[in-house]
Enzyme design. Structure first.
Site, short mmCIF file in Angstrom:
data_model
loop_
_atom_site.label_atom_id
_atom_site.label_comp_id
_atom_site.label_asym_id
_atom_site.label_seq_id
_atom_site.Cartn_x
_atom_site.Cartn_y
_atom_site.Cartn_z
N ASP A 41 141.17 102.68 84.39
CA ASP A 41 141.47 102.86 85.81
C ASP A 41 142.96 102.72 86.09
O ASP A 41 143.50 101.62 86.00
CB ASP A 41 140.65 101.84 86.62
CG ASP A 41 140.73 102.10 88.11
OD1 ASP A 41 141.16 103.21 88.50
OD2 ASP A 41 140.36 101.20 88.88
N ASP A 78 145.09 109.09 90.27
CA ASP A 78 144.01 108.12 90.03
C ASP A 78 142.97 108.66 89.04
O ASP A 78 142.27 109.62 89.34
CB ASP A 78 143.32 107.81 91.37
CG ASP A 78 142.22 106.77 91.22
OD1 ASP A 78 142.30 105.93 90.30
OD2 ASP A 78 141.27 106.79 92.03
#
Ligand SMILES: *[C@@H]1O[C@H](CO)[C@@H](O)[C@H](O)[C@H]1NC(C)=O
Ligand SMILES: *[C@@H]1O[C@H](CO)[C@@H](O)[C@H](O)[C@H]1NC(C)=O
Length: 391
Positions: A95, A276
């Site tokens: 992440d 992201d």
């Protein structure tokens, strides 16, 4: 093949004029971790869009903590990470949009002689899920033999939104995003895995690079993380860098400025947003989405929530294939098998608000990306997949 959309979507990222310190090319001593993508379809068609929306809402709220709506994580980009000595291997979500590392959602944390309980409660809200537990420090092993001593990790006592087979998160976002994750602790940042690799002298540049290859299968090892530099076999041409945006709060993420044109139409003028890995689609501000929808002639599909384009007879334009969700996976997102769905979608607010775009995985599988803490910048390069016709 005759398919729409015809023009390319140009994501224009203003590059830094001077490239001072080129990150280390680490081909000789590659420190890489394979990443695998998994779509969990056991519950029937999944709403990737719903998953993304709660994620993006959390980013826009700057919500690092709180009580969010929770959905099952239906799509994961997983790396195998060892914790302890001897190490237990955990499947962790990679992440770039968070910075804590934690285990214990699936496989339970196994304490060894290197495990130290700091006694601090820790909690993180991902939008799509939440975890709370206790902070430990422990030895973390990445790939074969790259170890980090005394890494802060969370050990989950409760987690929601993470499906079976996922044990936690490997946070490779900027360190600022760890502030506030220790509930009773000082409101200071906790060094990330990448910070510690650098401060412990294991890597000489605080850089992580990500390669995702487009995939049309549900489970596939299709990516690679490189710590400490870039892997020149994984991209073509030069890496262009852009500084971390000065706009807050995007600057606490891997936030950059960009503008977007579709063909010759400007649909989003220069504004800040983020990159992201945990968002699947490309989100743009509502006004940009409305223009994109009009330009492509697409309609909103009720099954998937995505834009649907129709075959147009006698239109034989080369496909900007990268704007299309892999058709072999259409049924897994609740769509119909022969339809063409666009991966550009509405962020839900007009431009000029917080994070006017999120460049998710479907962008990152077309460009090599470099997250450079040392020089406060993000880099992108073409890969052999940038123009590939895979979808
Ligand atoms: C997929 O999700 C379901 C529940 O949402 C879970 O029972 C199952 O084990 C998951 N499978 C994988 C491979 O993650
Ligand atoms: C990014 O855009 C904002 C305005 O949208 C501007 O103030 C800033 O100077 C730009 N560049 C950087 C590096 O933030």
């Amino acid at each position: 093949m005759a398919i729409f959309p015809a023009p390319s979507l140009l994501i224009i990222i203003l590059l830094a004029l001077s490239i001072t310190a080129t990150p280390f090319e680490v081909r000789d001593s590659l420190i890489t971790l394979p990443i695998a993508r998994r779509l969990n379809v056991s519950d029937g068609p999944i709403s990737l869009l719903q998953h993304d929306k709660v994620r993006v809402a959390a980013i826009k709220d700057c919500r690092h903590l709180g009580s969010p709506p929770v959905t099952n994580v239906a799509v994961n980009y997983i790396a195998k990470v060892g914790v302890g000595s001897p190490a237990t291997i955990y499947n962790l979500i990679v992440d770039t949009g968070s910075s804590n590392t934690w285990v214990g959602a699936g496989t339970a944390y196994v304490k060894t002689s290197t495990s130290i309980n700091t006694g601090q409660p820790v909690e993180i809200d991902y939008g799509f899920g939440i975890f709370s537990g206790t902070e430990y420090t422990d030895t973390v092993t990445l790939g074969s033999g790259l170890t980090i001593a005394k890494q802060s990790i969370g050990v989950a006592s409760n987690s929601e939104g993470f499906t079976a087979g996922v044990d936690g998160v490997l946070g490779i976002g900027p360190v600022d995003l760890t502030v506030g994750s220790l509930i009773d602790g000082p409101n200071t940042a906790i060094p990330t895995v990448v910070d510690n690799l650098y401060s412990q002298g294991t890597i000489s540049q605080e850089v992580v690079s990500v390669l995702f290859e487009p995939t049309t299968s549900k489970t596939n090892t299709n990516g690679e993380l490189t710590f400490g530099g870039t892997d020149f076999f994984k991209y073509t041409g030069d890496i262009g860098y852009t500084p971390i945006t000065t706009t807050n709060p995007e600057s606490t993420y891997w936030g950059i400025n960009e503008s977007i044109t579709y063909g010759s139409t400007m649909i989003l003028s220069n504004t800040a947003g983020i990159v992201d890995t945990s968002t699947t689609y490309i989100f743009v501000a509502t006004d940009a989405y409305t223009k994109y929808k009009a330009e492509t002639g697409a309609t909103v599909d009720l099954l998937t929530g995505l834009l649907l384009v129709f075959f147009r007879p006698n239109t034989y334009t080369l496909t900007p294939n990268a704007q299309i969700w892999p058709r072999s996976l259409n049924t897994y997102i609740g769509g119909s098998s022969n339809a063409i769905y666009l991966i550009v979608t509405d962020i839900g607010t007009a431009s000029g608000s917080v994070s006017d775009f999120v460049n998710g995985y479907t962008f990152l599988e077309r460009f090599y990306s470099v997250y450079d803490t040392t020089n406060s910048r993000v880099g992108f390069a073409k890969t052999s997949y940038t123009d590939a016709t895979t979808n």
